[in-house]
Design a protein around this motif. Structure first.
Motif, mmCIF file in Angstrom:
data_model
loop_
_atom_site.group_PDB
_atom_site.id
_atom_site.type_symbol
_atom_site.label_atom_id
_atom_site.label_comp_id
_atom_site.label_asym_id
_atom_site.label_seq_id
_atom_site.Cartn_x
_atom_site.Cartn_y
_atom_site.Cartn_z
ATOM 1 N N ASN A 15 0.834 -1.204 0.000
ATOM 2 C CA ASN A 15 0.000 0.000 0.000
ATOM 3 C C ASN A 15 0.874 1.262 0.000
ATOM 4 N N ASN A 16 0.871 1.971 -1.117
ATOM 5 C CA ASN A 16 1.537 3.275 -1.186
ATOM 6 C C ASN A 16 0.555 4.382 -1.566
ATOM 7 N N SER A 17 -0.735 4.051 -1.511
ATOM 8 C CA SER A 17 -1.800 5.025 -1.794
ATOM 9 C C SER A 17 -1.668 5.658 -3.171
ATOM 10 N N SER A 18 -1.096 4.912 -4.099
ATOM 11 C CA SER A 18 -0.857 5.460 -5.442
ATOM 12 C C SER A 18 -0.916 4.372 -6.493
ATOM 13 N N MET A 19 -1.189 4.786 -7.715
ATOM 14 C CA MET A 19 -0.923 3.949 -8.877
ATOM 15 C C MET A 19 0.506 4.309 -9.292
ATOM 16 N N ASN A 20 1.480 3.691 -8.609
ATOM 17 C CA ASN A 20 2.837 4.223 -8.601
ATOM 18 C C ASN A 20 3.581 4.046 -9.915
ATOM 19 N N GLN A 21 3.271 3.003 -10.663
ATOM 20 C CA GLN A 21 3.964 2.821 -11.933
ATOM 21 C C GLN A 21 3.631 3.966 -12.886
ATOM 22 N N ILE A 22 2.391 4.396 -12.869
ATOM 23 C CA ILE A 22 1.974 5.510 -13.726
ATOM 24 C C ILE A 22 2.493 6.826 -13.157
ATOM 25 N N ARG A 23 2.455 6.935 -11.839
ATOM 26 C CA ARG A 23 2.953 8.159 -11.194
ATOM 27 C C ARG A 23 4.404 8.428 -11.595
ATOM 28 N N TYR A 24 5.228 7.392 -11.623
ATOM 29 C CA TYR A 24 6.630 7.612 -11.979
ATOM 30 C C TYR A 24 6.749 8.141 -13.409
ATOM 31 N N VAL A 43 0.394 -3.656 4.080
ATOM 32 C CA VAL A 43 1.783 -3.257 4.302
ATOM 33 C C VAL A 43 2.008 -1.876 3.711
ATOM 34 N N TRP A 44 2.379 -0.942 4.568
ATOM 35 C CA TRP A 44 2.636 0.411 4.097
ATOM 36 C C TRP A 44 4.048 0.483 3.530
ATOM 37 N N VAL A 45 4.137 0.623 2.207
ATOM 38 C CA VAL A 45 5.434 0.627 1.534
ATOM 39 C C VAL A 45 5.807 2.051 1.116
ATOM 40 N N ASP A 46 7.088 2.241 0.905
ATOM 41 C CA ASP A 46 7.633 3.546 0.554
ATOM 42 C C ASP A 46 7.082 4.005 -0.799
ATOM 43 N N PRO A 47 6.329 5.100 -0.823
ATOM 44 C CA PRO A 47 5.748 5.549 -2.102
ATOM 45 C C PRO A 47 6.778 6.129 -3.066
ATOM 46 N N ASP A 48 7.991 6.401 -2.579
ATOM 47 C CA ASP A 48 9.007 6.990 -3.444
ATOM 48 C C ASP A 48 10.071 5.985 -3.868
ATOM 49 N N ALA A 49 9.776 4.686 -3.697
ATOM 50 C CA ALA A 49 10.663 3.623 -4.184
ATOM 51 C C ALA A 49 10.026 3.004 -5.419
ATOM 52 N N TYR A 50 10.807 2.887 -6.486
ATOM 53 C CA TYR A 50 10.277 2.381 -7.749
ATOM 54 C C TYR A 50 11.133 1.217 -8.245
ATOM 55 N N ALA A 51 10.488 0.247 -8.859
ATOM 56 C CA ALA A 51 11.202 -0.890 -9.427
ATOM 57 C C ALA A 51 12.031 -0.437 -10.625
ATOM 58 N N PRO A 52 13.176 -1.098 -10.873
ATOM 59 C CA PRO A 52 13.997 -0.717 -12.029
ATOM 60 C C PRO A 52 13.228 -0.736 -13.345
ATOM 61 N N GLY A 53 12.342 -1.712 -13.531
ATOM 62 C CA GLY A 53 11.564 -1.754 -14.767
ATOM 63 C C GLY A 53 10.666 -0.549 -14.926
ATOM 64 N N THR A 54 10.153 -0.039 -13.786
ATOM 65 C CA THR A 54 9.335 1.168 -13.824
ATOM 66 C C THR A 54 10.187 2.387 -14.170
ATOM 67 N N VAL A 55 11.353 2.483 -13.547
ATOM 68 C CA VAL A 55 12.240 3.614 -13.802
ATOM 69 C C VAL A 55 12.677 3.647 -15.265
#
Length: 577
Positions: free
Chosen positions: A490-499, A559-571
């Motif tokens: 849970n990072n309260s985001s659609m984080n792949q798109i956010r990046y 699980v509250w995960v770091d919203p500012d950590a991104y997978a290499p494939g996403t980056v």
């Protein structure tokens, strides 16, 4: 091992009734059920509607379970998952109009994932054709682009025959979905039993298994034997064809480094000396021979551009249309992955020197690359930071899995992390949506996997956005008593798109249309009768996983995960390149 999806058809009924009363009336819904029974279908996933209830009545008589869900997309995804884990086609039954349109996403996902399933949709009565009947839509026209076969059943006597026709098409070439719509008057009407063709189990579908062109297989064996730096990629069709034993034997006998993707993961256990995961780019850049088995040159492969132009490339696939698409190949073989690999191993075994010893230095080179990559990320895998780093979460999950754990990934960035770390311990124990990239598969996949294989533990990792799409069917798992261990990153985001937005438009506009609320998914699970926990401290991850396992309930660990950590494939935005 589950039944082989490529076999001719189910085993014949041990107690067939060869002489049913030809004058006994039988309804269309009961004919559907009889045809499903002949195919070996033991469950349908469904959401009720007035157009389809006679199918339920037939399923009761035929001993087919009816699992009712809260959304038709879930029914279709569950049918897809049933096919993947059992090797037999799944079946979803939905009503007309919005019932059928709701299921389109699940069917489309099955098409791209090459999963054999049948969707049956209702339709208004023929007598009301073009009159504006309730929920009338042109279902066949809508379904044709996302299925291998789509048709309307025109007459009650044809119902069972067309169901068997749809199943045959599911296994033509690479597997995939079929669709049938059945008008209500066709479904409800009764005809004399003797006027309806009801296929008998084991007597209406031929084997689709092919070992490929013998000359091409012989050439493949020669290429493998002569290669000094080979690499083999074992894709989803290795599991689809239940060819994992043959693949593992070939890899070990010839000393080949093996990479696995999709449902091919788990073909080799994590500590097998031929199991490689993090050195694929190095291997595909420096190999002199690359064998790609049962996976297309799609975005996951950079459309073939990630393979060295200097390498000899071999592609093996069930579908001739896939071989050589997007990239030229030096050798293409159309056939069953397991049979082709077994035949190649047999052909190579006749050589005085298989080249296995000559590849020792290449294996050591790749192992050194693997170890360097693992060492580089080790601090993150063991990170004590809070919010929790996603690498720490997926590392804990990987360590938690047993040989009986089926892992399901449902999400974007969080599942991209898991693909680098989580290693299923056995074949058929990895499930993800496939190349369509559909979010929301996790709950229906868990539902179907646990129902089909109650002896297996099901562990599902969700992104918070992905879980939200079909999460209400968590209640369906509670209702049917199907426990699983669920984890929401849970990072309260659609984080792949956010990046991607952050990289393209800057920090000021990185959160447009992709930010979710801080939802306590653990409370949601408890509200619906399951087990729920919240974790903020990485030291509490493993204890929470163990408690969920012991609970014997459907569970969600939030699980509250770091919203500012991104997978290499996403980056790297590799999914778009």
């Amino acid at each position: 091992m589950p039944d082989d999806a490529q076999n001719a058809s189910p085993d014949p009924d041990p107690n067939p009734n060869p002489n049913p009363d030809p004058d006994a009336p039988v309804s269309g819904g009961h004919l559907v059920a009889k045809a499903l029974k002949a195919e070996g279908v033991d469950v349908i996933y469904t959401l009720c509607g007035g157009h389809i209830i006679d199918i339920y009545d037939g399923c009761v008589d035929e001993g087919i379970d009816v699992v009712d869900v809260r959304h038709e997309q879930v029914a279709a995804h569950a049918a897809d998952a049933h096919a993947r884990i059992t090797g037999r086609p799944g079946c979803a039954v939905v009503t007309a109009g919005p019932g059928t349109t709701d299921a389109v996403t699940g069917v489309a996902n099955a098409l791209r994932a090459e999963s054999p399933m049948l969707l049956i949709g209702g339709q208004g009565a023929r007598s009301q054709h073009k009159m504006g009947s309730l929920q009338d839509l042109p279902h066949v026209e809508m379904m044709t682009p996302v299925t291998k076969f789509a048709a309307t059943v025109p007459d009650t006597a044809r119902v069972a025959d067309m169901v068997s026709m749809a199943f045959r098409e599911c296994f033509h070439g690479a597997p995939g979905p079929s669709f049938l719509e059945i008008p209500r008057d066709v479904l409800d009407a009764k005809v004399p039993r003797g006027t309806a063709r009801v296929p008998r189990a084991g007597h209406y579908r031929a084997s689709t298994r092919s070992a490929g062109d013998p000359d091409a297989v012989e050439r493949l064996a020669e290429l493998l034997v002569r290669s000094a730096k080979p690499a083999i990629l074992l894709g989803g069709q290795v599991w689809t064809t239940r060819g994992t034993d043959a693949a593992a034997a070939l890899v070990r006998d010839l000393n080949l480094p093996a990479y696995m993707n999709g449902a091919g993961r788990g073909t080799l256990p994590p500590r097998d000396p031929h199991h490689f995961q993090l050195s694929r780019r190095h291997a595909f850049t420096h190999a002199d021979l690359i064998v790609v088995v049962g996976t297309p040159f799609d975005f996951r492969m950079g459309y073939g551009k990630r393979l060295s132009p200097a390498a000899t490339v071999v592609q093996i696939d069930l579908d001739y249309r896939t071989v050589g698409r997007n990239r030229d190949v030096d050798l293409g073989i159309v056939g069953d992955a397991g049979l082709v690999l077994a035949a190649a191993a047999q052909a190579a075994s006749g050589r005085l020197d298989t080249g296995a010893g000559r590849r020792k230095e290449w294996i050591e080179e790749l192992r050194a690359v693997e170890e360097a990559a693992e060492a580089k990320r080790l601090p993150l895998l063991r990170s004590h930071a809070a919010p929790i780093h996603p690498y720490r979460l997926v590392a804990e999950i990987d360590d938690f899995l047993t040989e009986d754990s089926v892992f399901i990934g449902d999400g974007g960035d969080i599942v991209t992390f898991s693909g680098q770390v989580v290693r299923p311990k056995a074949p058929g124990h990895w499930m993800d949506p496939g190349p369509l990239g559909t979010l929301g598969v996790g709950v229906p996949f868990a539902l179907a996997a646990k129902r089909a294989r109650p002896d297996k533990e099901v562990v599902a990792l969700f992104g918070d956005g992905a879980f939200s799409l079909t999460g209400w069917d968590f209640e369906t798992l509670v209702r049917f008593g199907l426990p699983f261990v669920g984890i929401v990153g849970n990072n309260s985001s659609m984080n792949q798109i956010r990046y991607g937005q952050r990289a393209k438009y800057g920090e000021a506009r990185e959160r447009v249309g992709n930010t979710l609320g801080d939802v306590p998914y653990d409370a949601f699970a408890r509200m619906l009768g399951g087990h729920g926990e919240e974790v903020r401290d990485p030291a509490q991850l493993r204890p929470a996983l163990e408690r969920a396992r012991r609970s014997g309930l459907p569970s969600l660990i939030n699980v509250w995960v770091d919203p500012d950590a991104y997978a290499p494939g996403t980056v790297n935005q590799t999914m778009y390149k």
